[in-house]
Design a protein around this motif. Sequence first.
Motif, PDB file in Angstrom:
ATOM      1  N   ALA A   1       0.837  -1.203   0.000  1.00 43.56           N
ATOM      2  CA  ALA A   1       0.000   0.000   0.000  1.00 43.56           C
ATOM      3  C   ALA A   1       0.867   1.246   0.000  1.00 43.56           C
ATOM      4  O   ALA A   1       0.477   2.283  -0.551  1.00 43.56           O
ATOM      5  CB  ALA A   1      -0.926   0.003   1.217  1.00 43.56           C
ATOM      6  N   THR A   2       2.038   1.145   0.597  1.00 39.51           N
ATOM      7  CA  THR A   2       2.964   2.281   0.609  1.00 39.51           C
ATOM      8  C   THR A   2       3.344   2.657  -0.823  1.00 39.51           C
ATOM      9  O   THR A   2       3.329   3.842  -1.185  1.00 39.51           O
ATOM     10  CB  THR A   2       4.214   1.914   1.432  1.00 39.51           C
ATOM     11  OG1 THR A   2       3.784   1.528   2.742  1.00 39.51           O
ATOM     12  CG2 THR A   2       5.189   3.055   1.524  1.00 39.51           C
TER      13      THR A   2
ATOM     14  N   LEU B   1       0.354   4.269  -2.518  1.00 36.35           N
ATOM     15  CA  LEU B   1       0.200   5.677  -2.122  1.00 36.35           C
ATOM     16  C   LEU B   1       1.186   6.560  -2.892  1.00 36.35           C
ATOM     17  O   LEU B   1       0.837   7.651  -3.353  1.00 36.35           O
ATOM     18  CB  LEU B   1       0.425   5.836  -0.610  1.00 36.35           C
ATOM     19  CG  LEU B   1      -0.718   5.365   0.292  1.00 36.35           C
ATOM     20  CD1 LEU B   1      -0.233   5.174   1.734  1.00 36.35           C
ATOM     21  CD2 LEU B   1      -1.880   6.369   0.259  1.00 36.35           C
TER      22      LEU B   1
ATOM     23  N   PHE C   1      -1.067   5.257   9.954  1.00 41.03           N
ATOM     24  CA  PHE C   1       0.285   4.752   9.813  1.00 41.03           C
ATOM     25  C   PHE C   1       1.095   5.790   9.035  1.00 41.03           C
ATOM     26  O   PHE C   1       0.546   6.495   8.172  1.00 41.03           O
ATOM     27  CB  PHE C   1       0.258   3.401   9.078  1.00 41.03           C
ATOM     28  CG  PHE C   1       1.596   2.741   9.021  1.00 41.03           C
ATOM     29  CD1 PHE C   1       2.316   2.491  10.180  1.00 41.03           C
ATOM     30  CD2 PHE C   1       2.152   2.374   7.814  1.00 41.03           C
ATOM     31  CE1 PHE C   1       3.568   1.896  10.133  1.00 41.03           C
ATOM     32  CE2 PHE C   1       3.397   1.771   7.755  1.00 41.03           C
ATOM     33  CZ  PHE C   1       4.109   1.537   8.919  1.00 41.03           C
TER      34      PHE C   1
ATOM     35  N   ALA D   1       2.908   5.849   6.592  1.00 42.99           N
ATOM     36  CA  ALA D   1       2.934   5.805   5.123  1.00 42.99           C
ATOM     37  C   ALA D   1       1.958   6.795   4.481  1.00 42.99           C
ATOM     38  O   ALA D   1       2.228   7.309   3.390  1.00 42.99           O
ATOM     39  CB  ALA D   1       2.616   4.390   4.628  1.00 42.99           C
TER      40      ALA D   1
ATOM     41  N   VAL E   1      -8.160   8.626   5.621  1.00 46.08           N
ATOM     42  CA  VAL E   1      -7.875   7.258   6.076  1.00 46.08           C
ATOM     43  C   VAL E   1      -9.119   6.705   6.756  1.00 46.08           C
ATOM     44  O   VAL E   1      -9.648   7.327   7.684  1.00 46.08           O
ATOM     45  CB  VAL E   1      -6.686   7.256   7.067  1.00 46.08           C
ATOM     46  CG1 VAL E   1      -6.404   5.845   7.562  1.00 46.08           C
ATOM     47  CG2 VAL E   1      -5.446   7.871   6.424  1.00 46.08           C
TER      48      VAL E   1
ATOM     49  N   SER F   1      -6.516   1.149   3.492  1.00 45.80           N
ATOM     50  CA  SER F   1      -5.718  -0.002   3.939  1.00 45.80           C
ATOM     51  C   SER F   1      -6.466  -0.860   4.955  1.00 45.80           C
ATOM     52  O   SER F   1      -6.226  -2.051   5.063  1.00 45.80           O
ATOM     53  CB  SER F   1      -4.404   0.479   4.562  1.00 45.80           C
ATOM     54  OG  SER F   1      -3.584   1.062   3.582  1.00 45.80           O
ATOM     55  N   HIS F   2      -7.380  -0.228   5.715  1.00 48.52           N
ATOM     56  CA  HIS F   2      -8.151  -0.963   6.724  1.00 48.52           C
ATOM     57  C   HIS F   2      -9.516  -1.388   6.199  1.00 48.52           C
ATOM     58  O   HIS F   2     -10.279  -2.000   6.943  1.00 48.52           O
ATOM     59  CB  HIS F   2      -8.414  -0.070   7.948  1.00 48.52           C
ATOM     60  CG  HIS F   2      -7.201   0.426   8.636  1.00 48.52           C
ATOM     61  ND1 HIS F   2      -7.249   1.208   9.772  1.00 48.52           N
ATOM     62  CD2 HIS F   2      -5.885   0.242   8.372  1.00 48.52           C
ATOM     63  CE1 HIS F   2      -6.021   1.503  10.163  1.00 48.52           C
ATOM     64  NE2 HIS F   2      -5.180   0.939   9.329  1.00 48.52           N
TER      65      HIS F   2
ATOM     66  N   SER G   1      -4.289  -2.179   1.297  1.00 49.75           N
ATOM     67  CA  SER G   1      -3.112  -2.943   1.740  1.00 49.75           C
ATOM     68  C   SER G   1      -3.503  -4.404   1.929  1.00 49.75           C
ATOM     69  O   SER G   1      -4.591  -4.690   2.438  1.00 49.75           O
ATOM     70  CB  SER G   1      -2.585  -2.407   3.069  1.00 49.75           C
ATOM     71  OG  SER G   1      -1.580  -3.273   3.574  1.00 49.75           O
TER      72      SER G   1
ATOM     73  N   HIS H   1      -1.267  -6.511   3.586  1.00 46.22           N
ATOM     74  CA  HIS H   1      -0.372  -7.019   4.634  1.00 46.22           C
ATOM     75  C   HIS H   1      -1.161  -8.039   5.474  1.00 46.22           C
ATOM     76  O   HIS H   1      -2.379  -7.892   5.625  1.00 46.22           O
ATOM     77  CB  HIS H   1       0.094  -5.830   5.481  1.00 46.22           C
ATOM     78  CG  HIS H   1       1.039  -6.196   6.573  1.00 46.22           C
ATOM     79  ND1 HIS H   1       0.619  -6.719   7.779  1.00 46.22           N
ATOM     80  CD2 HIS H   1       2.386  -6.138   6.629  1.00 46.22           C
ATOM     81  CE1 HIS H   1       1.673  -6.964   8.520  1.00 46.22           C
ATOM     82  NE2 HIS H   1       2.761  -6.619   7.864  1.00 46.22           N
TER      83      HIS H   1
ATOM     84  N   LYS I   1      -4.115  -7.146   7.716  1.00 45.91           N
ATOM     85  CA  LYS I   1      -5.265  -6.442   7.140  1.00 45.91           C
ATOM     86  C   LYS I   1      -6.382  -7.440   6.799  1.00 45.91           C
ATOM     87  O   LYS I   1      -6.312  -8.600   7.171  1.00 45.91           O
ATOM     88  CB  LYS I   1      -4.819  -5.622   5.919  1.00 45.91           C
ATOM     89  CG  LYS I   1      -3.626  -4.686   6.209  1.00 45.91           C
ATOM     90  CD  LYS I   1      -3.974  -3.510   7.111  1.00 45.91           C
ATOM     91  CE  LYS I   1      -2.764  -2.773   7.683  1.00 45.91           C
ATOM     92  NZ  LYS I   1      -2.022  -1.925   6.761  1.00 45.91           N
TER      93      LYS I   1
ATOM     94  N   GLU J   1       2.969  -9.490   1.469  1.00 47.05           N
ATOM     95  CA  GLU J   1       3.059  -8.050   1.249  1.00 47.05           C
ATOM     96  C   GLU J   1       2.246  -7.770  -0.005  1.00 47.05           C
ATOM     97  O   GLU J   1       2.164  -8.611  -0.902  1.00 47.05           O
ATOM     98  CB  GLU J   1       4.507  -7.603   1.020  1.00 47.05           C
ATOM     99  CG  GLU J   1       5.453  -7.802   2.185  1.00 47.05           C
ATOM    100  CD  GLU J   1       5.312  -6.756   3.292  1.00 47.05           C
ATOM    101  OE1 GLU J   1       4.467  -5.842   3.162  1.00 47.05           O
ATOM    102  OE2 GLU J   1       6.040  -6.887   4.292  1.00 47.05           O
ATOM    103  N   GLY J   2       1.689  -6.585  -0.091  1.00 51.28           N
ATOM    104  CA  GLY J   2       0.972  -6.246  -1.322  1.00 51.28           C
ATOM    105  C   GLY J   2       0.006  -5.098  -1.116  1.00 51.28           C
ATOM    106  O   GLY J   2      -0.382  -4.784   0.015  1.00 51.28           O
TER     107      GLY J   2
ATOM    108  N   TYR K   1      -3.007   4.910  16.403  1.00 51.19           N
ATOM    109  CA  TYR K   1      -1.591   4.976  16.109  1.00 51.19           C
ATOM    110  C   TYR K   1      -0.948   6.037  16.992  1.00 51.19           C
ATOM    111  O   TYR K   1      -1.645   6.886  17.543  1.00 51.19           O
ATOM    112  CB  TYR K   1      -1.371   5.388  14.648  1.00 51.19           C
ATOM    113  CG  TYR K   1      -1.772   4.314  13.659  1.00 51.19           C
ATOM    114  CD1 TYR K   1      -0.858   3.324  13.256  1.00 51.19           C
ATOM    115  CD2 TYR K   1      -3.063   4.296  13.125  1.00 51.19           C
ATOM    116  CE1 TYR K   1      -1.228   2.350  12.336  1.00 51.19           C
ATOM    117  CE2 TYR K   1      -3.425   3.320  12.209  1.00 51.19           C
ATOM    118  CZ  TYR K   1      -2.503   2.346  11.831  1.00 51.19           C
ATOM    119  OH  TYR K   1      -2.869   1.378  10.933  1.00 51.19           O
TER     120      TYR K   1
HETATM  121  C1  LIG Z   1      -0.921  -0.886   6.679  1.00 48.91           C
HETATM  122  C2  LIG Z   1      -1.137   0.520   6.292  1.00 48.91           C
HETATM  123  C3  LIG Z   1      -0.404   1.153   5.287  1.00 48.91           C
HETATM  124  C4  LIG Z   1       0.771   0.516   4.613  1.00 48.91           C
HETATM  125  O1  LIG Z   1       0.474  -0.698   4.067  1.00 48.91           O
HETATM  126  P1  LIG Z   1       1.649  -1.614   3.465  1.00 48.91           P
HETATM  127  O2  LIG Z   1       0.914  -2.538   2.541  1.00 48.91           O
HETATM  128  O3  LIG Z   1       2.250  -2.310   4.632  1.00 48.91           O
HETATM  129  O4  LIG Z   1       2.611  -0.735   2.774  1.00 48.91           O
HETATM  130  C5  LIG Z   1      -0.744   2.436   4.920  1.00 48.91           C
HETATM  131  N1  LIG Z   1      -1.748   3.086   5.539  1.00 48.91           N
HETATM  132  C6  LIG Z   1      -2.457   2.527   6.531  1.00 48.91           C
HETATM  133  C7  LIG Z   1      -3.565   3.302   7.152  1.00 48.91           C
HETATM  134  C8  LIG Z   1      -2.158   1.234   6.949  1.00 48.91           C
HETATM  135  O5  LIG Z   1      -2.847   0.686   7.956  1.00 48.91           O
END
Ligand SMILES: *Cc1c(COP(=O)(O)O)cnc(C)c1O
Length: 385
Positions: free
Chosen positions: A54-55, A58, A80, A82, A131, A159-160, A183, A185, A188, A194-195, A330
Amino acid sequence: MIPYGRQRIEQQDIDAVVDVLRSDFLTQGRCVPEFEQKLSDYCHAQYAVAVNSATSALHLACLALELGEGDWLWTTPITFVASANCALYCGAQVDFVDIDPSTYNISVAALAEKLDWAQANARLPKVLVVVHLTGQACEMAAIYALAQQYDVRIIEDASHAIGAKYRGEPVGNGRYSDITVFSFHPVKIITTAEGGAAVTNVKLLADKMRLLRSHGVTRDETLMTHPSEGAWYYQQIDLGFNYRMTELQAALGLSQLTRLDEFVAARQALAQRYDALLSALPVTLPYQHFDAYSAYHLYVIRLRLSDIERSHAAVFDMLREKGVGVNLHYIPVHTQPYYRQIGFSEGMFPQAEVYYQEAISLPLFPDLSKSDQDYVVSVLAECLS
Ligand SMILES: *Cc1c(COP(=O)(O)O)cnc(C)c1O
Protein backbone atom coordinates in the motif's frame (compact mmCIF):
# COMPACT_ATOMS: atom_id res chain seq x y z
CA MET A 1 -0.12 -14.48 23.22
CA ILE A 2 -3.42 -13.82 21.44
CA PRO A 3 -2.32 -11.50 18.58
CA TYR A 4 -4.22 -8.30 17.75
CA GLY A 5 -4.58 -9.44 14.14
CA ARG A 6 -3.88 -12.53 12.12
CA GLN A 7 -4.39 -13.80 8.58
CA ARG A 8 -6.70 -16.73 7.78
CA ILE A 9 -4.97 -19.11 5.37
CA GLU A 10 -6.85 -22.19 4.17
CA GLN A 11 -5.99 -25.10 1.87
CA GLN A 12 -7.36 -23.29 -1.20
CA ASP A 13 -4.87 -20.45 -0.59
CA ILE A 14 -1.98 -22.90 -0.31
CA ASP A 15 -3.07 -24.74 -3.46
CA ALA A 16 -3.34 -21.48 -5.40
CA VAL A 17 0.21 -20.43 -4.49
CA VAL A 18 1.66 -23.90 -5.15
CA ASP A 19 0.02 -23.94 -8.60
CA VAL A 20 1.89 -20.75 -9.45
CA LEU A 21 5.17 -22.22 -8.18
CA ARG A 22 4.72 -25.16 -10.57
CA SER A 23 3.88 -22.87 -13.49
CA ASP A 24 6.12 -21.01 -15.94
CA PHE A 25 5.47 -17.54 -14.58
CA LEU A 26 6.38 -16.43 -11.08
CA THR A 27 6.01 -12.82 -12.15
CA GLN A 28 4.21 -10.97 -14.98
CA GLY A 29 1.83 -13.84 -15.79
CA ARG A 30 -1.97 -14.09 -15.78
CA CYS A 31 -2.66 -13.85 -12.00
CA VAL A 32 -1.91 -10.16 -11.52
CA PRO A 33 -4.27 -8.98 -14.30
CA GLU A 34 -6.92 -11.43 -13.08
CA PHE A 35 -6.55 -10.17 -9.50
CA GLU A 36 -6.85 -6.59 -10.75
CA GLN A 37 -10.00 -7.46 -12.69
CA LYS A 38 -11.63 -9.20 -9.71
CA LEU A 39 -10.62 -6.39 -7.38
CA SER A 40 -12.05 -3.63 -9.57
CA ASP A 41 -15.24 -5.67 -10.07
CA TYR A 42 -15.57 -6.12 -6.31
CA CYS A 43 -15.15 -2.39 -5.68
CA HIS A 44 -17.35 -1.30 -8.59
CA ALA A 45 -14.37 0.62 -9.97
CA GLN A 46 -13.07 0.75 -13.54
CA TYR A 47 -9.38 0.04 -12.97
CA ALA A 48 -7.15 -1.62 -10.39
CA VAL A 49 -3.36 -1.53 -10.30
CA ALA A 50 -1.77 -4.17 -8.07
CA VAL A 51 1.59 -3.37 -6.48
CA ASN A 52 3.95 -4.70 -3.82
CA SER A 53 2.51 -2.67 -0.90
CA ALA A 54 0.00 0.00 0.00
CA THR A 55 2.96 2.28 0.61
CA SER A 56 3.96 1.89 -3.06
CA ALA A 57 0.33 2.42 -4.09
CA LEU A 58 0.20 5.68 -2.12
CA HIS A 59 3.43 6.83 -3.77
CA LEU A 60 2.13 6.02 -7.26
CA ALA A 61 -1.23 7.64 -6.51
CA CYS A 62 0.50 10.87 -5.49
CA LEU A 63 2.68 10.83 -8.61
CA ALA A 64 -0.31 10.13 -10.85
CA LEU A 65 -2.02 13.18 -9.35
CA GLU A 66 1.15 15.13 -10.13
CA LEU A 67 2.01 15.96 -6.55
CA GLY A 68 5.46 17.51 -6.47
CA GLU A 69 7.72 20.23 -5.16
CA GLY A 70 5.84 23.25 -3.89
CA ASP A 71 2.64 21.25 -3.32
CA TRP A 72 0.98 20.30 -0.05
CA LEU A 73 -0.62 17.03 0.94
CA TRP A 74 -2.88 16.90 3.97
CA THR A 75 -3.81 13.84 5.97
CA THR A 76 -4.82 12.78 9.47
CA PRO A 77 -2.29 12.39 12.30
CA ILE A 78 -3.97 9.14 13.44
CA THR A 79 -2.70 6.84 10.72
CA PHE A 80 0.29 4.75 9.81
CA VAL A 81 3.23 6.93 8.77
CA ALA A 82 2.93 5.80 5.12
CA SER A 83 -0.18 7.99 4.57
CA ALA A 84 2.01 11.08 5.14
CA ASN A 85 5.39 9.85 3.89
CA CYS A 86 4.06 9.50 0.32
CA ALA A 87 4.04 13.31 0.05
CA LEU A 88 7.67 13.55 1.08
CA TYR A 89 8.69 10.91 -1.51
CA CYS A 90 7.33 13.30 -4.14
CA GLY A 91 9.15 16.34 -2.77
CA ALA A 92 5.88 17.83 -1.52
CA GLN A 93 5.11 19.05 2.00
CA VAL A 94 2.78 17.49 4.55
CA ASP A 95 0.27 18.99 6.91
CA PHE A 96 -2.38 17.38 9.10
CA VAL A 97 -6.03 17.90 10.00
CA ASP A 98 -7.18 16.84 13.47
CA ILE A 99 -9.51 13.89 14.03
CA ASP A 100 -13.19 13.70 14.86
CA PRO A 101 -13.50 12.74 18.55
CA SER A 102 -16.21 10.15 17.89
CA THR A 103 -15.09 8.29 14.74
CA TYR A 104 -11.33 9.06 15.05
CA ASN A 105 -11.37 9.72 11.31
CA ILE A 106 -10.42 13.10 9.87
CA SER A 107 -12.73 15.81 11.23
CA VAL A 108 -14.91 17.38 8.56
CA ALA A 109 -15.33 20.53 10.67
CA ALA A 110 -11.57 20.88 11.18
CA LEU A 111 -11.01 20.26 7.48
CA ALA A 112 -13.51 22.96 6.47
CA GLU A 113 -11.92 25.44 8.83
CA LYS A 114 -8.38 24.67 7.70
CA LEU A 115 -9.29 24.87 3.99
CA ASP A 116 -10.78 28.29 4.62
CA TRP A 117 -7.59 29.41 6.34
CA ALA A 118 -5.43 27.84 3.61
CA GLN A 119 -7.28 29.66 0.87
CA ALA A 120 -6.73 32.98 2.59
CA ASN A 121 -3.03 32.15 3.01
CA ALA A 122 -2.35 30.61 -0.43
CA ARG A 123 -1.59 27.25 1.12
CA LEU A 124 -4.32 25.02 -0.25
CA PRO A 125 -3.32 21.36 -0.56
CA LYS A 126 -3.20 19.63 -3.92
CA VAL A 127 -4.01 16.24 -2.41
CA LEU A 128 -5.94 15.12 0.66
CA VAL A 129 -5.34 11.58 1.93
CA VAL A 130 -8.29 10.42 4.02
CA VAL A 131 -7.88 7.26 6.08
CA HIS A 132 -10.78 4.96 6.87
CA LEU A 133 -9.49 4.18 10.35
CA THR A 134 -10.30 0.72 11.71
CA GLY A 135 -12.27 0.02 8.50
CA GLN A 136 -14.97 2.65 9.02
CA ALA A 137 -15.33 5.00 6.05
CA CYS A 138 -14.79 8.73 6.55
CA GLU A 139 -17.70 11.11 5.89
CA MET A 140 -16.93 11.06 2.19
CA ALA A 141 -19.91 13.03 0.84
CA ALA A 142 -19.04 16.06 2.97
CA ILE A 143 -15.31 15.68 2.32
CA TYR A 144 -15.89 15.39 -1.43
CA ALA A 145 -18.03 18.53 -1.43
CA LEU A 146 -15.24 20.47 0.28
CA ALA A 147 -12.64 19.06 -2.11
CA GLN A 148 -14.74 20.18 -5.08
CA GLN A 149 -15.12 23.64 -3.60
CA TYR A 150 -11.36 24.09 -3.09
CA ASP A 151 -10.17 22.00 -6.06
CA VAL A 152 -8.37 19.34 -4.02
CA ARG A 153 -7.73 15.76 -5.23
CA ILE A 154 -8.67 12.94 -2.85
CA ILE A 155 -6.84 9.68 -2.17
CA GLU A 156 -8.67 7.25 0.10
CA ASP A 157 -6.19 5.26 2.17
CA ALA A 158 -8.47 2.24 2.56
CA SER A 159 -5.72 0.00 3.94
CA HIS A 160 -8.15 -0.96 6.72
CA ALA A 161 -11.29 -0.92 4.66
CA ILE A 162 -11.46 -3.40 1.80
CA GLY A 163 -14.88 -5.01 2.13
CA ALA A 164 -16.29 -1.95 3.90
CA LYS A 165 -19.25 0.04 2.57
CA TYR A 166 -20.18 3.70 2.57
CA ARG A 167 -23.87 4.54 2.05
CA GLY A 168 -24.40 0.97 0.89
CA GLU A 169 -21.69 1.00 -1.79
CA PRO A 170 -18.25 -0.62 -1.64
CA VAL A 171 -15.31 1.48 -0.52
CA GLY A 172 -13.12 1.90 -3.61
CA ASN A 173 -15.93 2.69 -6.05
CA GLY A 174 -14.48 6.16 -6.56
CA ARG A 175 -17.67 8.13 -6.23
CA TYR A 176 -16.02 10.53 -3.77
CA SER A 177 -12.32 10.33 -4.64
CA ASP A 178 -9.75 10.10 -7.41
CA ILE A 179 -7.88 7.01 -6.22
CA THR A 180 -8.40 4.46 -3.43
CA VAL A 181 -5.53 2.46 -1.98
CA PHE A 182 -5.68 -0.96 -0.27
CA SER A 183 -3.11 -2.94 1.74
CA PHE A 184 -2.83 -6.72 1.75
CA HIS A 185 -0.37 -7.02 4.63
CA PRO A 186 -1.23 -10.12 6.73
CA VAL A 187 -2.89 -8.19 9.56
CA LYS A 188 -5.27 -6.44 7.14
CA ILE A 189 -8.60 -7.84 5.90
CA ILE A 190 -7.25 -10.01 3.06
CA THR A 191 -3.60 -10.76 2.44
CA THR A 192 -1.07 -11.31 -0.34
CA ALA A 193 1.74 -11.47 2.28
CA GLU A 194 3.06 -8.05 1.25
CA GLY A 195 0.97 -6.25 -1.32
CA GLY A 196 -1.31 -3.38 -2.17
CA ALA A 197 -3.42 -1.89 -4.92
CA ALA A 198 -4.74 1.41 -6.22
CA VAL A 199 -8.19 1.58 -7.80
CA THR A 200 -9.62 4.41 -9.86
CA ASN A 201 -12.21 5.23 -12.52
CA VAL A 202 -9.82 7.46 -14.46
CA LYS A 203 -7.94 5.67 -17.25
CA LEU A 204 -5.19 8.30 -17.37
CA LEU A 205 -4.44 7.76 -13.68
CA ALA A 206 -4.47 3.97 -13.99
CA ASP A 207 -2.15 4.10 -17.04
CA LYS A 208 0.26 6.41 -15.24
CA MET A 209 0.38 4.17 -12.16
CA ARG A 210 0.93 1.07 -14.36
CA LEU A 211 3.79 2.79 -16.16
CA LEU A 212 5.48 3.94 -12.95
CA ARG A 213 5.07 0.59 -11.20
CA SER A 214 7.45 -0.90 -13.78
CA HIS A 215 10.36 1.54 -14.28
CA GLY A 216 8.46 3.96 -16.52
CA VAL A 217 9.12 1.51 -19.33
CA THR A 218 6.60 0.81 -22.11
CA ARG A 219 6.23 -1.56 -25.05
CA ASP A 220 3.21 0.39 -26.32
CA GLU A 221 4.28 1.92 -29.63
CA THR A 222 1.67 4.66 -29.43
CA LEU A 223 3.51 6.05 -26.40
CA MET A 224 6.97 5.94 -27.99
CA THR A 225 8.92 8.89 -29.40
CA HIS A 226 9.56 6.96 -32.63
CA PRO A 227 8.46 3.62 -34.16
CA SER A 228 9.63 0.40 -32.55
CA GLU A 229 13.09 -0.74 -33.66
CA GLY A 230 12.17 -4.45 -33.39
CA ALA A 231 10.52 -7.13 -31.32
CA TRP A 232 13.01 -6.54 -28.47
CA TYR A 233 12.27 -2.85 -28.28
CA TYR A 234 10.95 -0.86 -25.33
CA GLN A 235 11.28 2.73 -24.23
CA GLN A 236 11.68 4.36 -20.86
CA ILE A 237 9.44 7.41 -21.04
CA ASP A 238 9.21 8.32 -17.35
CA LEU A 239 11.14 7.67 -14.13
CA GLY A 240 9.44 4.68 -12.50
CA PHE A 241 10.16 1.99 -9.95
CA ASN A 242 9.87 -1.74 -9.52
CA TYR A 243 6.69 -1.88 -7.45
CA ARG A 244 5.29 -4.99 -9.16
CA MET A 245 3.26 -7.63 -7.37
CA THR A 246 4.40 -11.24 -8.00
CA GLU A 247 2.18 -14.01 -9.40
CA LEU A 248 2.39 -15.87 -6.07
CA GLN A 249 1.00 -12.84 -4.27
CA ALA A 250 -1.75 -12.28 -6.83
CA ALA A 251 -2.77 -15.96 -6.70
CA LEU A 252 -3.04 -15.71 -2.93
CA GLY A 253 -4.99 -12.47 -3.31
CA LEU A 254 -7.41 -14.05 -5.80
CA SER A 255 -8.06 -16.92 -3.43
CA GLN A 256 -8.48 -14.61 -0.42
CA LEU A 257 -10.80 -12.27 -2.32
CA THR A 258 -13.36 -15.05 -2.77
CA ARG A 259 -13.74 -15.09 1.04
CA LEU A 260 -13.52 -11.35 1.71
CA ASP A 261 -17.20 -10.92 2.60
CA GLU A 262 -16.99 -13.91 4.91
CA PHE A 263 -13.94 -12.41 6.69
CA VAL A 264 -15.70 -9.07 7.18
CA ALA A 265 -18.88 -10.76 8.44
CA ALA A 266 -16.81 -12.70 10.99
CA ARG A 267 -15.10 -9.49 12.11
CA GLN A 268 -18.47 -7.72 12.39
CA ALA A 269 -19.91 -10.53 14.51
CA LEU A 270 -16.91 -10.49 16.85
CA ALA A 271 -17.06 -6.69 17.10
CA GLN A 272 -20.72 -6.84 18.06
CA ARG A 273 -19.88 -9.47 20.65
CA TYR A 274 -17.21 -7.16 22.10
CA ASP A 275 -19.76 -4.33 22.16
CA ALA A 276 -22.06 -6.42 24.32
CA LEU A 277 -19.39 -7.90 26.56
CA LEU A 278 -17.64 -4.58 27.25
CA SER A 279 -20.71 -2.40 27.73
CA ALA A 280 -20.40 -2.22 31.53
CA LEU A 281 -16.67 -1.38 31.58
CA PRO A 282 -15.24 2.16 31.88
CA VAL A 283 -14.27 2.31 28.22
CA THR A 284 -15.60 4.09 25.14
CA LEU A 285 -16.65 1.57 22.52
CA PRO A 286 -16.13 2.14 18.78
CA TYR A 287 -18.82 4.54 17.54
CA GLN A 288 -20.29 3.51 14.21
CA HIS A 289 -21.57 6.20 11.87
CA PHE A 290 -24.89 5.26 10.23
CA ASP A 291 -23.39 5.80 6.75
CA ALA A 292 -20.63 3.26 7.32
CA TYR A 293 -20.46 -0.53 7.28
CA SER A 294 -17.02 -1.16 8.76
CA ALA A 295 -14.60 -3.86 7.64
CA TYR A 296 -13.46 -3.90 11.31
CA HIS A 297 -9.75 -4.19 10.68
CA LEU A 298 -9.37 -2.99 14.26
CA TYR A 299 -11.45 -2.88 17.41
CA VAL A 300 -10.29 0.23 19.26
CA ILE A 301 -11.47 1.07 22.76
CA ARG A 302 -10.67 4.26 24.68
CA LEU A 303 -10.08 4.05 28.42
CA ARG A 304 -12.17 6.41 30.54
CA LEU A 305 -9.10 7.19 32.61
CA SER A 306 -10.91 9.25 35.26
CA ASP A 307 -12.87 6.09 36.20
CA ILE A 308 -9.81 3.81 36.25
CA GLU A 309 -7.10 3.46 38.90
CA ARG A 310 -4.35 2.32 36.56
CA SER A 311 -2.66 4.41 33.90
CA HIS A 312 -3.14 3.74 30.17
CA ALA A 313 0.39 2.27 29.94
CA ALA A 314 -0.17 0.09 33.02
CA VAL A 315 -3.40 -1.34 31.57
CA PHE A 316 -1.63 -1.96 28.27
CA ASP A 317 1.34 -3.70 29.93
CA MET A 318 -0.90 -5.81 32.17
CA LEU A 319 -2.91 -7.02 29.15
CA ARG A 320 0.30 -8.00 27.36
CA GLU A 321 1.66 -9.73 30.49
CA LYS A 322 -1.48 -11.83 30.63
CA GLY A 323 -1.15 -12.91 27.02
CA VAL A 324 -3.48 -10.43 25.36
CA GLY A 325 -1.60 -9.00 22.38
CA VAL A 326 -3.05 -5.51 22.42
CA ASN A 327 -1.66 -2.76 20.24
CA LEU A 328 -2.03 0.99 19.75
CA HIS A 329 -3.12 2.44 16.42
CA TYR A 330 -1.59 4.98 16.11
CA ILE A 331 1.08 7.22 17.59
CA PRO A 332 0.15 10.63 16.10
CA VAL A 333 2.39 10.97 13.05
CA HIS A 334 3.21 14.63 13.76
CA THR A 335 4.87 13.62 17.05
CA GLN A 336 7.30 11.19 15.39
CA PRO A 337 10.93 12.40 15.58
CA TYR A 338 11.15 12.65 11.80
CA TYR A 339 8.12 14.93 11.70
CA ARG A 340 9.26 16.99 14.71
CA GLN A 341 12.48 17.60 12.83
CA ILE A 342 10.51 19.11 9.92
CA GLY A 343 8.62 21.46 12.21
CA PHE A 344 5.76 19.66 13.93
CA SER A 345 5.33 19.54 17.69
CA GLU A 346 3.05 18.25 20.39
CA GLY A 347 -0.08 20.33 20.97
CA MET A 348 -0.78 20.93 17.28
CA PHE A 349 -3.59 18.35 16.97
CA PRO A 350 -5.16 18.00 20.41
CA GLN A 351 -7.93 15.49 19.56
CA ALA A 352 -5.38 13.13 18.05
CA GLU A 353 -3.13 13.51 21.06
CA VAL A 354 -5.84 12.81 23.64
CA TYR A 355 -6.96 9.81 21.57
CA TYR A 356 -3.39 8.50 21.78
CA GLN A 357 -3.47 8.80 25.59
CA GLU A 358 -6.52 6.50 25.80
CA ALA A 359 -6.70 4.13 22.82
CA ILE A 360 -6.04 0.39 22.84
CA SER A 361 -6.67 -2.06 19.96
CA LEU A 362 -8.04 -5.37 21.20
CA PRO A 363 -7.42 -8.64 19.33
CA LEU A 364 -9.75 -8.97 16.34
CA PHE A 365 -9.41 -11.39 13.42
CA PRO A 366 -11.77 -13.93 11.80
CA ASP A 367 -10.34 -16.94 13.65
CA LEU A 368 -10.48 -15.34 17.12
CA SER A 369 -12.41 -17.93 19.13
CA LYS A 370 -15.23 -16.96 21.46
CA SER A 371 -13.29 -18.42 24.39
CA ASP A 372 -10.22 -16.32 23.53
CA GLN A 373 -12.46 -13.28 23.18
CA ASP A 374 -14.04 -14.05 26.57
CA TYR A 375 -10.52 -14.28 28.01
CA VAL A 376 -9.60 -10.87 26.55
CA VAL A 377 -12.72 -9.36 28.12
CA SER A 378 -12.10 -10.94 31.53
CA VAL A 379 -8.46 -9.77 31.62
CA LEU A 380 -9.51 -6.28 30.57
CA ALA A 381 -12.16 -6.20 33.31
CA GLU A 382 -9.49 -7.18 35.83
CA CYS A 383 -7.11 -4.48 34.56
CA LEU A 384 -9.80 -1.81 34.88
CA SER A 385 -11.05 -2.88 38.33
C1 LIG B 1 -0.92 -0.89 6.68
C2 LIG B 1 -1.14 0.52 6.29
C3 LIG B 1 -0.40 1.15 5.29
C4 LIG B 1 0.77 0.52 4.61
O1 LIG B 1 0.47 -0.70 4.07
P1 LIG B 1 1.65 -1.61 3.46
O2 LIG B 1 0.91 -2.54 2.54
O3 LIG B 1 2.25 -2.31 4.63
O4 LIG B 1 2.61 -0.74 2.77
C5 LIG B 1 -0.74 2.44 4.92
N1 LIG B 1 -1.75 3.09 5.54
C6 LIG B 1 -2.46 2.53 6.53
C7 LIG B 1 -3.56 3.30 7.15
C8 LIG B 1 -2.16 1.23 6.95
O5 LIG B 1 -2.85 0.69 7.96
